[in-house]
Design a protein around this motif. Structure first.
Motif, short mmCIF file in Angstrom:
data_model
loop_
_atom_site.label_atom_id
_atom_site.label_comp_id
_atom_site.label_asym_id
_atom_site.label_seq_id
_atom_site.Cartn_x
_atom_site.Cartn_y
_atom_site.Cartn_z
N VAL A 128 -6.41 -5.62 0.26
CA VAL A 128 -6.43 -4.31 -0.42
C VAL A 128 -7.13 -4.42 -1.78
N ALA A 129 -7.83 -3.33 -2.15
CA ALA A 129 -8.57 -3.26 -3.43
C ALA A 129 -9.45 -4.49 -3.61
N ALA A 130 -10.20 -4.77 -2.55
CA ALA A 130 -10.96 -6.02 -2.49
C ALA A 130 -12.47 -5.83 -2.58
N GLY A 131 -12.94 -4.56 -2.41
CA GLY A 131 -14.38 -4.32 -2.33
C GLY A 131 -14.85 -4.36 -0.88
N LEU A 132 -13.86 -4.29 0.05
CA LEU A 132 -14.18 -4.38 1.48
C LEU A 132 -13.94 -3.05 2.21
N ALA A 133 -13.67 -2.00 1.44
CA ALA A 133 -13.50 -0.64 1.97
C ALA A 133 -12.36 -0.51 2.98
N GLY A 134 -11.28 -1.28 2.77
CA GLY A 134 -10.14 -1.23 3.69
C GLY A 134 -9.57 0.17 3.85
N GLY A 135 -9.29 0.83 2.75
CA GLY A 135 -8.73 2.18 2.80
C GLY A 135 -9.72 3.17 3.40
N SER A 136 -10.99 3.03 3.05
CA SER A 136 -12.03 3.93 3.58
C SER A 136 -12.15 3.77 5.09
N SER A 137 -12.06 2.53 5.56
CA SER A 137 -12.19 2.29 7.00
C SER A 137 -10.97 2.83 7.74
N ASP A 138 -9.80 2.74 7.13
CA ASP A 138 -8.59 3.33 7.74
C ASP A 138 -8.75 4.85 7.84
N ALA A 139 -9.31 5.46 6.79
CA ALA A 139 -9.53 6.92 6.81
C ALA A 139 -10.50 7.29 7.92
N ASP B 235 -1.73 -1.53 10.86
CA ASP B 235 -1.56 -2.99 10.86
C ASP B 235 -2.66 -3.53 9.94
N LYS B 236 -2.30 -3.81 8.67
CA LYS B 236 -3.31 -4.18 7.65
C LYS B 236 -3.69 -5.65 7.79
N LYS B 237 -4.98 -5.88 7.91
CA LYS B 237 -5.51 -7.24 7.91
C LYS B 237 -6.53 -7.40 6.77
N GLU C 110 1.07 10.56 0.41
CA GLU C 110 -0.23 11.25 0.42
C GLU C 110 -1.32 10.48 -0.34
N LYS C 111 -0.96 9.40 -0.99
CA LYS C 111 -1.97 8.56 -1.65
C LYS C 111 -2.72 7.69 -0.65
N ASN C 112 -2.12 7.50 0.54
CA ASN C 112 -2.79 6.68 1.56
C ASN C 112 -3.98 7.45 2.14
N LEU C 113 -5.11 6.77 2.24
CA LEU C 113 -6.33 7.44 2.71
C LEU C 113 -6.23 7.87 4.18
N ALA C 114 -5.41 7.18 4.97
CA ALA C 114 -5.20 7.60 6.36
C ALA C 114 -4.41 8.91 6.39
N ILE D 289 0.85 -1.20 0.00
CA ILE D 289 0.00 0.00 0.00
C ILE D 289 0.88 1.25 0.00
N PRO D 290 0.37 2.35 -0.57
CA PRO D 290 1.18 3.58 -0.57
C PRO D 290 1.30 4.12 0.86
N LEU D 291 2.46 4.70 1.20
CA LEU D 291 2.63 5.27 2.55
C LEU D 291 2.73 6.79 2.49
N SER E 102 -10.67 -2.00 -10.17
CA SER E 102 -10.81 -0.56 -9.95
C SER E 102 -12.31 -0.22 -9.86
N THR E 103 -12.68 0.41 -8.73
CA THR E 103 -14.08 0.80 -8.52
C THR E 103 -14.54 1.76 -9.63
N ALA E 104 -13.68 2.73 -9.97
CA ALA E 104 -14.04 3.71 -11.00
C ALA E 104 -14.29 3.00 -12.34
N SER F 209 -16.66 7.86 -0.97
CA SER F 209 -18.10 7.62 -0.77
C SER F 209 -18.39 6.64 0.36
N ASP F 210 -17.46 5.71 0.62
CA ASP F 210 -17.68 4.71 1.68
C ASP F 210 -17.24 5.20 3.06
N VAL F 211 -16.51 6.33 3.12
CA VAL F 211 -15.92 6.75 4.40
C VAL F 211 -16.98 7.15 5.44
N1 LIG Z 1 -4.98 2.75 4.00
C1 LIG Z 1 -5.09 2.10 2.85
N2 LIG Z 1 -5.33 0.78 2.83
C2 LIG Z 1 -5.47 0.12 1.66
N3 LIG Z 1 -5.39 0.70 0.45
C3 LIG Z 1 -5.16 2.01 0.40
C4 LIG Z 1 -5.01 2.77 1.58
N4 LIG Z 1 -4.83 4.04 1.22
C5 LIG Z 1 -4.86 4.08 -0.11
N5 LIG Z 1 -5.02 2.87 -0.64
C6 LIG Z 1 -5.14 2.57 -2.09
O1 LIG Z 1 -6.53 2.53 -2.38
C7 LIG Z 1 -6.83 1.56 -3.38
C8 LIG Z 1 -8.11 0.82 -3.00
O2 LIG Z 1 -7.86 0.10 -1.84
P1 LIG Z 1 -9.05 -0.33 -0.82
O3 LIG Z 1 -8.51 -1.49 -0.06
O4 LIG Z 1 -9.52 0.83 -0.05
O5 LIG Z 1 -10.14 -0.78 -1.89
P2 LIG Z 1 -11.57 -1.34 -1.78
O6 LIG Z 1 -11.65 -2.35 -0.64
O7 LIG Z 1 -11.95 -1.85 -3.12
O8 LIG Z 1 -12.46 -0.10 -1.40
P3 LIG Z 1 -14.02 0.15 -1.69
O9 LIG Z 1 -14.73 -1.09 -1.24
O10 LIG Z 1 -14.28 1.36 -0.81
O11 LIG Z 1 -14.13 0.43 -3.15
C9 LIG Z 1 -5.60 0.67 -3.50
O12 LIG Z 1 -5.13 0.81 -4.80
C10 LIG Z 1 -4.59 1.20 -2.48
O13 LIG Z 1 -3.32 1.34 -3.05
#
Ligand SMILES: Nc1ncnc2c1ncn2[C@@H]1O[C@H](COP(=O)(O)OP(=O)(O)OP(=O)(O)O)[C@@H](O)[C@H]1O
Ligand SMILES: C[C@](O)(CO)[C@H](O)COP(=O)(O)OP(=O)(O)OC[C@H]1O[C@@H](n2ccc(N)nc2=O)[C@H](O)[C@@H]1O
Length: 284
Positions: free
Chosen positions: A95-106, A90-92, A64-68, A60-62, A176-178, A135-137
């Motif tokens: 990533v980019a899974a459709g589980l809003a990992g980045g949004s939940s970190d934000a 601590d990522k569990k 300004e691309k990181n949502l946190a 994951i990016p560390l 990619s969601t977009a 949108s998920d934040v």
């Molecule tokens: N804290 C973070 N954790 C994971 N990915 C992050 C984070 N910050 C930025 N990203 C970037 O965001 C992109 C999407 O990751 P994320 O895990 O949030 O997707 P997602 O689960 O599909 O989200 P959503 O379900 O909201 O569409 C990845 O390409 C990743 O590099």
């Protein structure tokens, strides 16, 4: 001072798109809930005016691309905070899974920094700030179970679904969601899920009815693009999940299962087929 926050993953029990809006986003109607699979964030105040992110996850990016990072920058700018913060993720959640990992970190960062810097920002305002990040934040700020409308930021809390096992399986592809929303022809959607039906099943605590009412209009796009997601869905059905659906824009597919021994069987069956499989509970 140091604060800890848990950032759970979300699943969409239903995801309907009503139409494409003039601003490019899609007007949605979704039922969202949280599962017991969470990232853990540790936030520590720094005297210097800086934001530092670290994580054990190499992918994951560390910066300004990181949502946190973006959440911390937003709160610092909006509230004139001159102190800095060190955030360890601590990522569990995959990533980019459709589980809003980045949004939940934000969202966890917004909640955590509100406490760390004693800003007393009301939850509604944290949600408004969250909407600026994604949108998920806003949903991730409060969690629970909710019907989301607008582009996902207008939330109506509802009661929790009946407790069950949730088997999550993520094929090794990045979606990619977009791109998925971009390929959706909102006017040609054939099977709209019924939000009212999902809600009624939850309110009646009727597990079978809930399983029968699951639906996600983004499935037709992602399943056509990535046949392995369709195969995974078929596999979960064959193994006997009570209800199966793709979460968000994918590629994670989840199965709802009432009985523990059946959940264990499905989990073991999937592990031969897919590397990233989790058996978790709903966060009720
Ligand atoms: N804290 C973070 N954790 C994971 N990915 C992050 C984070 N910050 C930025 N990203 C970037 O965001 C992109 C999407 O990751 P994320 O895990 O949030 O997707 P997602 O689960 O599909 O989200 P959503 O379900 O909201 O569409 C990845 O390409 C990743 O590099
Ligand atoms: C698929 C879901 O995760 C389901 O919960 C959400 O609808 C998407 O939430 P998200 O990843 O937080 O989305 P954002 O980061 O706000 O938007 C990513 C991209 O998805 C598209 N997008 C998103 C939400 C929405 N209601 N309509 C859209 O068309 C837009 O092209 C946007 O540029």
């Amino acid at each position: 001072m140091k604060v800890l926050e848990k950032a759970p993953a979300k699943i969409n029990l239903s995801l309907d798109v009503l139409h494409k809006r003039a601003d490019g986003y899609h007007e949605v109607e979704m039922v969202m809930t949280m599962v017991d699979l969470a990232d853990r964030l540790e936030m520590q105040e720094l005297p210097r005016d800086t934001i530092i992110i670290s994580s054990q996850a190499g992918y994951i990016p560390l910066d300004e691309k990181n949502l946190a990072f973006q959440a911390a920058r937003l709160i610092k700018e909006r509230y004139g905070v001159k102190k800095g913060v060190y955030i360890h993720l601590d990522k569990k959640i995959p990533v980019a899974a459709g589980l809003a990992g980045g949004s939940s970190d934000a969202a966890a960062t917004l909640r955590g920094l509100n406490r760390l810097w004693q800003l007393n920002i009301p939850t509604e305002e944290l949600m408004r700030l969250g909407a600026e990040l994604g949108s998920d934040v806003p949903f991730c700020v409060t969690g629970g179970t909710a019907i989301a409308r607008g582009r996902g930021e207008l939330l109506e809390p509802i009661e929790a679904p009946p407790q069950c096992w949730v088997i999550l399986a993520k094929p090794p592809i990045n979606v990619s969601t977009a791109d998925v929303y971009g390929r959706l022809n909102a006017k040609a959607i054939k099977n709209h899920p019924s939000t009212a039906e999902v809600r009624a099943a939850i309110e009646e605590r009727h597990f079978e009815r809930l399983c029968a009412s699951l639906g996600n209009v983004l499935e037709e796009v992602t399943l056509d693009l990535y046949p392995e997601v369709r195969q995974l869905k078929d596999c979960m059905i064959k193994l006997g999940s009570d209800g199966v659906l793709m979460s968000g824009s994918g590629p994670t597919v989840f199965g709802l299962v009432a009985k523990e021994n059946k959940a264990a069987r499905i989990y073991n069956g999937l592990r031969g087929f897919c590397k990233e499989v989790y058996a978790v509970r709903l966060l009720t």
